[in-house]
Design an enzyme around this catalytic site. Structure first.
Site, PDB file in Angstrom:
ATOM      1  N   ARG A  80      -2.181  -7.018   9.008  1.00 21.05           N
ATOM      2  CA  ARG A  80      -3.417  -7.222   8.253  1.00 21.05           C
ATOM      3  C   ARG A  80      -3.352  -8.589   7.583  1.00 21.05           C
ATOM      4  NH1 ARG A  80      -4.771  -5.336   2.394  1.00 21.05           N
ATOM      5  NH2 ARG A  80      -6.800  -6.309   2.282  1.00 21.05           N
ATOM      6  N   ASN A 299      -5.398   0.598  -1.220  1.00 24.34           N
ATOM      7  CA  ASN A 299      -4.242  -0.169  -1.689  1.00 24.34           C
ATOM      8  C   ASN A 299      -3.628   0.651  -2.810  1.00 24.34           C
ATOM      9  OD1 ASN A 299      -5.223  -2.161  -0.021  1.00 24.34           O
ATOM     10  ND2 ASN A 299      -5.572  -3.675  -1.627  1.00 24.34           N
ATOM     11  N   TYR A 301      -0.451   1.305  -5.377  1.00 24.74           N
ATOM     12  CA  TYR A 301       0.804   0.871  -6.000  1.00 24.74           C
ATOM     13  C   TYR A 301       1.272   1.847  -7.060  1.00 24.74           C
ATOM     14  CZ  TYR A 301       0.151  -3.474  -3.542  1.00 24.74           C
ATOM     15  OH  TYR A 301       0.010  -4.397  -2.537  1.00 24.74           O
TER      16      TYR A 301
END
Ligand code: NOJ
Length: 478
Positions: A80, A299, A301
């Protein structure tokens, strides 16, 4: 849910790694590239750790073949990357910079020749400076047209070779810092402007997806969202309500619009009553409906933990951009929520909670609510790394982080989540925006720091070999 037997990852699972143009390319003014807002913002004294910037970054622009050879050696299934808008349109629109397109075309061909699926991100925060100067970038509806024109150029040129596309990356995180904390360009602190710009970004996202249907009818597209699932600190009803507020204002505000084409009711009313709501014009909601994605990019985290925050409570905190553990401060919105430390999880040196189970929780929440396939567009650990004398990095901490998160992905697949891929952030070390180069995420070490570019040599970390083995066994060997 405890499973007796685990499902396998799907056969064509996209084991990937990710990057973004400004963080890796360098070549900030090469071959006709125009300026992006980050080229300008990072030069303002005091904005970034030790004044670091992406002028050279890790020089991926000149070393992409070497980097892709390393990806091939790793057996990576997908890479990506993002396209820099001002590399293609130096002034945001108008004349095309063919040299910029040639770079991305060569990058895509190189990936395909190594059997690596390109995943192209259309926008990873580097809006052309020209558009910022001309009309304030995301603050004007004029950007919808210009962004669409740029996207259509990429669809036409690369739609035959690229199947997976990511529209806007972390619109929530980037605009929050652009308009609430002022840590990102344009460096503003104004809630009303935040919600207005964010609405325009939604419209641009939807319009780009709408055009995608026409130009790349067999491809798949979705935004990548910075998803931090909300936890309540305690079962005290006030904390549970604070958590509910946080989920609505920090996650559903974006996810509902992307996936359903409409704003969540409770935050919309709250904002409109306070004069903060976005200006919704005729036709906007129809466009949002038409611009729904094929998959949701996540995304992940960390999770964030919340507690009740009185009307005279905490608002502004500070962000840890130095790696000095404990230097970050809690933040919140009085009357809605405040963040607080979760006593059940550990944290990184940048004060990010390490919570693999939170990934499974998040994947289940978004699947239950939106029923879309999910691509994990980023997951990884930013930490200090040390290059040993034998040119290796013993990043056992990163392996432990990645392993525990991949384990949760497998559990989520067993739960029934339609997970199509997992991209480690990041392939090589990168410029970590405000945090300089010392906050390293890569599977491949790059020999440079904030002040010294050294030789930019690439060195495989331990995690490189760990991930290689994981990919080879489709997630069996952890
Ligand atoms: C998400 C962003 O998309 C990426 O650019 C950034 O470096 C990582 N988070 C790590 O902070």
């Amino acid at each position: 849910m405890i499973h007796q037997r685990l499902s396998s990852f799907p056969p064509n699972f996209l084991w990937g790694a990710a990057s973004a143009a400004y963080q890796v390319e360098g070549a900030w003014n090469a071959d006709g590239k125009g300026l992006s807002v980050w080229d300008v913002f990072t030069k303002i004294p005091g904005k970034t750790f030790k004044g670091s910037n992406g002028d050279v970054a890790v020089d991926h622009y000149h070393r992409f073949k070497e980097d892709i050879a390393l990806m091939g050696d790793m057996g990576l299934k997908a890479y990506r990357f993002s396209v820099s808008w001002p590399r293609v349109y130096p002034r945001g629109r108008g004349e095309i910079n063919e040299a910029g397109l040639r770079f991305y075309s060569a990058l895509i061909d190189e990936l395909l020749s190594h059997d690596i699926e390109p995943i192209l991100t259309l926008y990873h925060w580097d809006v052309p400076q020209a558009l910022m100067e001309e009309y304030g970038a995301w603050e004007s509806r004029r950007i919808i047209e210009d962004f669409d024109n740029y996207c259509v150029t990429l669809y036409r040129r690369f739609g035959d070779r690229v199947r997976y596309w990511v529209s806007l990356n972390e619109q929530n995180y980037n605009l929050h810092h652009g308009f609430i904390t002022s840590l990102h360009p344009p460096g503003v602190k104004d809630r009303k402007r935040f919600y207005e710009a964010n609405h325009i970004a939604f419209l641009a996202n939807a319009r780009a997806i709408e055009s995608f249907r026409q130009y790349v009818p067999t491809g798949s597209i979705g935004p990548s969202f910075a998803y931090s699932p909300a936890y309540p600190l305690t079962s005290h009803p006030d904390d549970v309500l604070a958590c509910d507020n946080a989920e609505a204002f920090t996650n559903e505000w974006w996810l509902d619009v992307y996936c359903w084409g409409k704003y969540p009711q409770v935050p919309l009313r709250y904002l409109c009553e306070r004069g903060l709501g976005p200006t919704i014009q005729e036709g906007d909601l129809e466009l949002l409906q038409r611009g729904r994605p094929d998959f949701l990019g996540v995304n992940y985290y960390q999770t964030l933990t919340y507690e009740a925050n009185p009307l005279d409570g905490v608002s502004e905190g500070t962000m840890n951009t130095t790696g000095q553990k404990g230097s970050g401060q809690e933040t919140g919105i009085p009357g809605l929520y405040r963040t607080t430390r979760n006593p059940h999880v550990t944290t990184s040196n940048w004060d990010w909670a390490i919570d693999p189970v939170g990934l499974r929780v998040g994947l289940r929440r978004v699947t239950s609510r939106y029923r879309l396939p999910i691509l994990i567009t980023e997951n990884g650990l930013g930490e200090f790394d040390v290059l040993d004398s034998d040119d290796t990095v013993n990043d056992e901490h990163r392996i432990a982080y990645l392993r525990s998160h991949v384990e949760q992905c497998r559990l989520a697949v067993t739960d029934g989540i339609d997970l199509i891929g997992y991209c480690v952030w990041s392939f090589t070390d990168v410029l970590s925006w405000l945090n300089g180069y010392q906050k390293r995420y890569g599977l491949v070490y790059v020999n440079r720091d904030e002040t010294d570019q050294r030789d930019l040599r690439r060195a495989r970390k331990r995690s490189f070999y760990w991930y290689r083995d994981l990919i080879r066994t489709n997630g069996q060997n952890m």
